[in-house]
Design an enzyme around this catalytic site. Structure first.
Site, mmCIF file in Angstrom:
data_model
loop_
_atom_site.group_PDB
_atom_site.id
_atom_site.type_symbol
_atom_site.label_atom_id
_atom_site.label_comp_id
_atom_site.label_asym_id
_atom_site.label_seq_id
_atom_site.Cartn_x
_atom_site.Cartn_y
_atom_site.Cartn_z
ATOM 1 C CG ASN A 175 -50.071 15.852 -1.654
ATOM 2 O OD1 ASN A 175 -50.588 16.832 -1.118
ATOM 3 N ND2 ASN A 175 -49.458 14.912 -0.965
ATOM 4 C CD GLN A 203 -49.346 16.249 -6.836
ATOM 5 O OE1 GLN A 203 -49.758 15.797 -7.906
ATOM 6 N NE2 GLN A 203 -48.385 15.664 -6.151
ATOM 7 C CB SER A 223 -41.522 20.065 -7.398
ATOM 8 O OG SER A 223 -40.497 19.106 -7.388
ATOM 9 C CB THR A 261 -23.000 26.338 -7.867
ATOM 10 O OG1 THR A 261 -21.900 26.948 -7.201
ATOM 11 C CG2 THR A 261 -22.681 26.162 -9.344
ATOM 12 C CB CYS A 349 -44.151 12.005 2.712
ATOM 13 S SG CYS A 349 -44.082 12.920 1.182
HETATM 14 C C1 LIG Z 1 -44.349 16.413 -4.047
HETATM 15 C C2 LIG Z 1 -44.948 17.565 -3.341
HETATM 16 C C3 LIG Z 1 -44.161 18.450 -2.580
HETATM 17 C C4 LIG Z 1 -42.684 18.230 -2.389
HETATM 18 O O1 LIG Z 1 -41.970 18.431 -3.571
HETATM 19 P P1 LIG Z 1 -40.459 17.869 -3.688
HETATM 20 O O2 LIG Z 1 -39.945 18.453 -4.947
HETATM 21 O O3 LIG Z 1 -40.582 16.383 -3.750
HETATM 22 O O4 LIG Z 1 -39.736 18.350 -2.478
HETATM 23 C C5 LIG Z 1 -44.786 19.523 -1.985
HETATM 24 N N1 LIG Z 1 -46.108 19.727 -2.113
HETATM 25 C C6 LIG Z 1 -46.888 18.922 -2.833
HETATM 26 C C7 LIG Z 1 -48.351 19.217 -2.963
HETATM 27 C C8 LIG Z 1 -46.341 17.809 -3.457
HETATM 28 O O5 LIG Z 1 -47.128 16.990 -4.165
#
Ligand SMILES: *Cc1c(COP(=O)(O)O)cnc(C)c1O
Length: 410
Positions: A175, A203, A223, A261, A349
């Protein structure tokens, strides 16, 4: 505004929002209920599951909806670590879940209270901090160091394997520096040795081709908000037959493996984003790669002492990460913001902590140089004009900051 922080989050596609909206207000039924609107909600969840599965070459029943990438990473690692532990076997739960999901690895011995796991030093904190928590419980974790470009050698993974190795967890694409790992080779090694393979593909999914079978992936985290879907929704792919303890206990949702849910609008939105990503992946990759390469070339030309972090080509189509020696990354960000340019110094982060990035340290940069890092991540919506403007503004900012540093050192 010029938005160049797509590794932190992406803009939801308007079509994604359109599909979500009816499930907030018109059809708010719980898909687990028995009446008409509930059946509609359930059908929408089923459709989204199919779309998400298609994006990574999985079967729909191997997709488990979660709250996002962090939960998926936590679940993948802790779910494997806790499977077959004596505490669960005594209550019968470990057995039960192992049987529920195909029973590949039932009846693990009591020695599996702890074990060994292999990961890398450049993982997202959702993986690293989960591993550290396991270490406090007595697990042994090997953290592999990548080469200067950020690539982990599959041979290093192979060498780190021990008889008690239970899981290999190597991210698909980083990332911060965008480096893409040799996932297929690592997966092949894991499978040859009968070890589960997890990849944090947050990513990568929706951006580059990901195929769970060809790449020998057992567990995969993703995600939605990283591929133009909504925030707070993601999924964990679990290969059929994999024994996994739940992370969230509760109702019978997600084949009794993840209670709670369903977040129906979120799931629907992620499904649409997956469909769009699959349809447009080739075109988006070509476009982003072209703009990325132009940005890299122009920045390195205009700011001659800038260093590109990660591999020049073996990286995500949308990722640029540079270090500018003698310049604080945070200062650059503040000045870019004053020009309405959104960028990052690395990981969202850790920014603000002023700790140099663990990823840049792992690829061998000194703390001093790592503090001057800047991450610019594009999307298919980024324009050539925006790239041109960013290079122009960045050059001016770096010139100003260097002058100020020279002055203060006189
Ligand atoms: C953004 C990210 C996460 C965390 O995902 P969230 O949905 O924001 O909790 C985990 N791993 C990588 C490589 C990311 O870029």
């Amino acid at each position: 505004m010029i938005y160049l922080d797509n590794a932190a989050t992406t803009r939801p596609d308007p079509q994604v929002l359109d599909e979500m909206m009816p499930f907030f207000m018109e059809n708010y039924a719980n898909p687990a209920s028995v009446y008409g609107p509930a059946r509609k909600a359930k059908a929408a969840v089923t459709q989204a599951r199919r779309r998400v599965a298609a994006l990574i070459g999985a079967k729909p029943e191997e997709i488990y909806f979660t709250s996002g990438g962090s939960e998926s990473d936590n679940w993948a690692i802790r779910g494997v670590a806790e499977t077959g532990q004596p505490e669960q076997s005594e209550t019968g739960q470990g057995q039960k879940y192992a049987v529920d999901c195909g029973g590949g690895e039932t009846g693990q011995s009591e020695q599996n209270r702890t074990g060994h796991m292999i990961t890398t030093r450049i993982e997202h904190h959702a993986v690293l901090h989960t591993c550290e928590a396991l270490e406090r419980k007595g697990w042994d974790i090997t953290y592999l160091t990548p080469d200067q470009a950020g690539v982990v050698a599959p041979e290093d993974v192979e060498r780190a394997i021990r008889p008690d190795t239970r899981l290999i967890s190597v991210m698909f694409a980083n990332n911060e520096i965008g480096t893409i790992q040799k996932v297929r080779e690592i997966g092949q090694i894991a499978h040859n040795r009968g070890i589960l393979f997890h990849t944090d593909a947050v990513q990568a999914v929706g951006h580059v081709p990901v195929r769970v079978d060809e790449m020998h992936i057992d567990l995969l985290s993703a995600s939605a908000h990283k591929f133009h879907g909504p925030k707070g929704i993601g999924f964990l792919y679990i290969r059929k037959g994999t024994a996994m303890e739940p992370l969230i206990f509760g109702g019978a949702q997600e084949r009794s493996r993840r209670g709670g849910t369903h977040h129906v609008p979120g799931i629907v939105g992620m499904g649409k984003a997956a469909e769009l990503a699959m349809e447009k992946m080739g075109e988006r990759m070509r476009r982003e790669t072209e703009l990325r390469d132009r940005l890299i070339t122009d920045v390195l030309r205009e700011i001659p002492d800038a260093i590109l972090n990660g591999s020049r080509t073996g990286r995500l189509p949308n990722n640029v990460n540079i270090c500018i020696p003698g310049v604080e990354g945070e200062s650059v960000l503040i000045l870019l913001d004053a020009h309405d340019i959104c960028a990052s110094s690395g990981s969202a982060c850790t920014s603000g902590s002023l700790e140099p990035s663990h990823v840049l340290r792992a690829i061998g940069l000194t703390d001093d140089i790592a503090r001057g890092s800047l991450r610019l991540t594009l999307s298919h919506e980024t324009t050539e004009e925006e790239i041109g403007e960013t290079v122009r503004v960045l050059k001016e900012i770096v010139g100003r900051l260097k002058q100020a540093t020279d002055y203060s050192q006189q």
